[in-house]
Design a protein around this motif. Structure first.
Motif, PDB file in Angstrom:
ATOM      1  N   GLY A  26       0.822  -1.199   0.000  1.00  0.00           N
ATOM      2  CA  GLY A  26       0.000   0.000   0.000  1.00  0.00           C
ATOM      3  C   GLY A  26       0.854   1.246   0.000  1.00  0.00           C
ATOM      4  N   ILE A  27       0.206   2.371   0.285  1.00  0.00           N
ATOM      5  CA  ILE A  27       0.876   3.666   0.257  1.00  0.00           C
ATOM      6  C   ILE A  27       1.044   4.180   1.691  1.00  0.00           C
ATOM      7  N   TYR A  28       2.270   4.561   2.003  1.00  0.00           N
ATOM      8  CA  TYR A  28       2.626   5.046   3.335  1.00  0.00           C
ATOM      9  C   TYR A  28       3.201   6.458   3.238  1.00  0.00           C
ATOM     10  N   TYR A  29       3.396   7.105   4.393  1.00  0.00           N
ATOM     11  CA  TYR A  29       4.052   8.413   4.410  1.00  0.00           C
ATOM     12  C   TYR A  29       5.060   8.467   5.546  1.00  0.00           C
ATOM     13  N   GLY A  30       5.984   9.404   5.424  1.00  0.00           N
ATOM     14  CA  GLY A  30       7.004   9.523   6.461  1.00  0.00           C
ATOM     15  C   GLY A  30       8.053  10.548   6.091  1.00  0.00           C
ATOM     16  N   TRP A  31       9.267  10.307   6.590  1.00  0.00           N
ATOM     17  CA  TRP A  31      10.380  11.230   6.407  1.00  0.00           C
ATOM     18  C   TRP A  31      11.525  10.535   5.684  1.00  0.00           C
ATOM     19  N   ALA A  32      12.288  11.304   4.915  1.00  0.00           N
ATOM     20  CA  ALA A  32      13.386  10.715   4.150  1.00  0.00           C
ATOM     21  C   ALA A  32      14.569  11.663   4.076  1.00  0.00           C
ATOM     22  N   CYS A  33      15.749  11.082   3.964  1.00  0.00           N
ATOM     23  CA  CYS A  33      16.980  11.852   3.911  1.00  0.00           C
ATOM     24  C   CYS A  33      17.985  11.114   3.025  1.00  0.00           C
ATOM     25  N   VAL A  34      18.577  11.824   2.074  1.00  0.00           N
ATOM     26  CA  VAL A  34      19.573  11.232   1.171  1.00  0.00           C
ATOM     27  C   VAL A  34      20.957  11.574   1.688  1.00  0.00           C
ATOM     28  N   GLY A  35      21.772  10.541   1.924  1.00  0.00           N
ATOM     29  CA  GLY A  35      23.114  10.759   2.459  1.00  0.00           C
ATOM     30  C   GLY A  35      23.024  11.504   3.780  1.00  0.00           C
ATOM     31  N   SER A  36      23.782  12.600   3.880  1.00  0.00           N
ATOM     32  CA  SER A  36      23.705  13.402   5.110  1.00  0.00           C
ATOM     33  C   SER A  36      22.949  14.707   4.855  1.00  0.00           C
ATOM     34  N   GLY A  37      22.060  14.651   3.857  1.00  0.00           N
ATOM     35  CA  GLY A  37      21.301  15.846   3.475  1.00  0.00           C
ATOM     36  C   GLY A  37      20.150  16.163   4.412  1.00  0.00           C
ATOM     37  N   LEU A  42       5.542   6.686   0.201  1.00  0.00           N
ATOM     38  CA  LEU A  42       6.232   5.447  -0.101  1.00  0.00           C
ATOM     39  C   LEU A  42       5.231   4.395  -0.550  1.00  0.00           C
ATOM     40  N   SER A  43       5.617   3.655  -1.571  1.00  0.00           N
ATOM     41  CA  SER A  43       4.754   2.572  -2.011  1.00  0.00           C
ATOM     42  C   SER A  43       5.433   1.233  -1.743  1.00  0.00           C
ATOM     43  N   ILE A  44       4.706   0.348  -1.115  1.00  0.00           N
ATOM     44  CA  ILE A  44       5.156  -1.033  -0.967  1.00  0.00           C
ATOM     45  C   ILE A  44       4.223  -1.859  -1.840  1.00  0.00           C
ATOM     46  N   GLY A  45       4.813  -2.495  -2.858  1.00  0.00           N
ATOM     47  CA  GLY A  45       3.966  -3.218  -3.807  1.00  0.00           C
ATOM     48  C   GLY A  45       4.631  -4.481  -4.296  1.00  0.00           C
ATOM     49  N   TRP A  46       3.976  -5.152  -5.222  1.00  0.00           N
ATOM     50  CA  TRP A  46       4.529  -6.379  -5.779  1.00  0.00           C
ATOM     51  C   TRP A  46       5.300  -6.066  -7.037  1.00  0.00           C
ATOM     52  N   ASN A  47       6.434  -6.689  -7.175  1.00  0.00           N
ATOM     53  CA  ASN A  47       7.337  -6.377  -8.278  1.00  0.00           C
ATOM     54  C   ASN A  47       7.138  -7.355  -9.443  1.00  0.00           C
ATOM     55  N   GLU A 107      -2.937  -0.732  -2.025  1.00  0.00           N
ATOM     56  CA  GLU A 107      -2.622  -0.693  -3.457  1.00  0.00           C
ATOM     57  C   GLU A 107      -3.931  -0.733  -4.234  1.00  0.00           C
ATOM     58  N   GLN A 108      -3.907  -0.120  -5.404  1.00  0.00           N
ATOM     59  CA  GLN A 108      -5.153   0.015  -6.144  1.00  0.00           C
ATOM     60  C   GLN A 108      -4.862  -0.020  -7.633  1.00  0.00           C
ATOM     61  N   ASN A 109      -5.817  -0.494  -8.408  1.00  0.00           N
ATOM     62  CA  ASN A 109      -5.691  -0.368  -9.859  1.00  0.00           C
ATOM     63  C   ASN A 109      -6.558   0.783 -10.338  1.00  0.00           C
ATOM     64  N   PHE A 110      -6.087   1.453 -11.391  1.00  0.00           N
ATOM     65  CA  PHE A 110      -6.812   2.620 -11.896  1.00  0.00           C
ATOM     66  C   PHE A 110      -7.181   2.422 -13.356  1.00  0.00           C
ATOM     67  N   ASP A 111      -8.309   3.011 -13.742  1.00  0.00           N
ATOM     68  CA  ASP A 111      -8.806   2.863 -15.108  1.00  0.00           C
ATOM     69  C   ASP A 111      -7.994   3.661 -16.109  1.00  0.00           C
ATOM     70  N   SER A 112      -7.360   4.729 -15.630  1.00  0.00           N
ATOM     71  CA  SER A 112      -6.622   5.578 -16.557  1.00  0.00           C
ATOM     72  C   SER A 112      -5.398   6.151 -15.869  1.00  0.00           C
ATOM     73  N   LEU A 113      -4.475   6.620 -16.698  1.00  0.00           N
ATOM     74  CA  LEU A 113      -3.274   7.261 -16.192  1.00  0.00           C
ATOM     75  C   LEU A 113      -3.645   8.512 -15.398  1.00  0.00           C
ATOM     76  N   ASP A 114      -4.644   9.250 -15.905  1.00  0.00           N
ATOM     77  CA  ASP A 114      -5.078  10.468 -15.216  1.00  0.00           C
ATOM     78  C   ASP A 114      -5.588  10.162 -13.813  1.00  0.00           C
ATOM     79  N   ALA A 115      -6.331   9.062 -13.681  1.00  0.00           N
ATOM     80  CA  ALA A 115      -6.874   8.685 -12.375  1.00  0.00           C
ATOM     81  C   ALA A 115      -5.742   8.312 -11.424  1.00  0.00           C
ATOM     82  N   LEU A 116      -4.722   7.623 -11.965  1.00  0.00           N
ATOM     83  CA  LEU A 116      -3.568   7.244 -11.152  1.00  0.00           C
ATOM     84  C   LEU A 116      -2.820   8.479 -10.672  1.00  0.00           C
ATOM     85  N   ILE A 117      -2.569   9.414 -11.602  1.00  0.00           N
ATOM     86  CA  ILE A 117      -1.843  10.638 -11.242  1.00  0.00           C
ATOM     87  C   ILE A 117      -2.618  11.430 -10.195  1.00  0.00           C
TER      88      ILE A 117
END
Ligand code: ADP
Ligand code: MG
Length: 147
Positions: free
Chosen positions: A44-55, A62-67, A105-115
């Motif tokens: 599904g879709i999660y939220y939180g905090w992120a940091c790249v390197g020491s930035g 965040l999305s956790i899904g099937w690959n 996680e969800q499927n969408f009928d169109s790209l616009d709906a996904l965006i």
């Protein structure tokens, strides 16, 4: 209780699946990092905090899904950082704290709906992360610990 979940790992190349057309880039963790995720964290879709390197620490969704590349037996974990970066950061260490869950996680009928759904997730994440109980993780020592 699995959340908040603290995680750190290298940013690897994904399969460019959609995110460039969508205009929403997602930093992928390596297989090893994904395998170390607790199995009871659902997709599904999660939220939180992120940091790249020491930035700086930024808000993220965040999305956790099937690959599909691994015939959907392996999870993928992809972080969209709500920040405009000057450059790509493949190979760098991404640190994240997942603090909450938005939706399955969800499927969408169109790209616009996904965006539209993703834009909605981003707005939701921005608002939720302003709450004091989530804001405190922005200053967590985890983001300042080198290892
Ligand atoms: P890939 O399939 O390789 O993951 P993406 O189109 O999803 O390709 O782009 C992801 C890459 O874009 C990240 O690994 C990172 O280097 C870069 N990037 C730039 N800005 C961001 C951002 N705000 N959030 C996530 N990744 C970003
Ligand atoms: Mg990606």
């Amino acid at each position: 209780k699995t959340l908040p979940y603290f995680c750190r790992g290298e940013v690897v190349r994904g399969f460019g699946r959609g995110s460039k057309e969508l205009g929403i880039r997602t930093a992928n963790f390596s297989e090893g990092v994904v395998d170390s995720f607790p199995s009871d964290i659902s997709t599904g879709i999660y939220y939180g905090w992120a940091c790249v390197g020491s930035g700086d620490v930024h808000k993220m969704v965040l999305s956790i899904g099937w690959n599909p590349y691994y015939k959907n037996v392996k999870k993928s974990v992809e972080t969209h950082i709500i920040h405009t970066f000057k450059e790509d950061f493949y190979g760098e260490i991404l640190s994240i704290i997942i603090v909450g869950y938005i939706r399955p996680e969800q499927n969408f009928d169109s790209l616009d709906a996904l965006i539209a759904a993703i834009q909605h997730d981003i707005e939701e994440a921005k608002n939720l992360l302003d709450l004091p109980e989530h804001q405190k993780f922005k200053d967590d020592n985890f983001f300042h610990t080198v290892n």
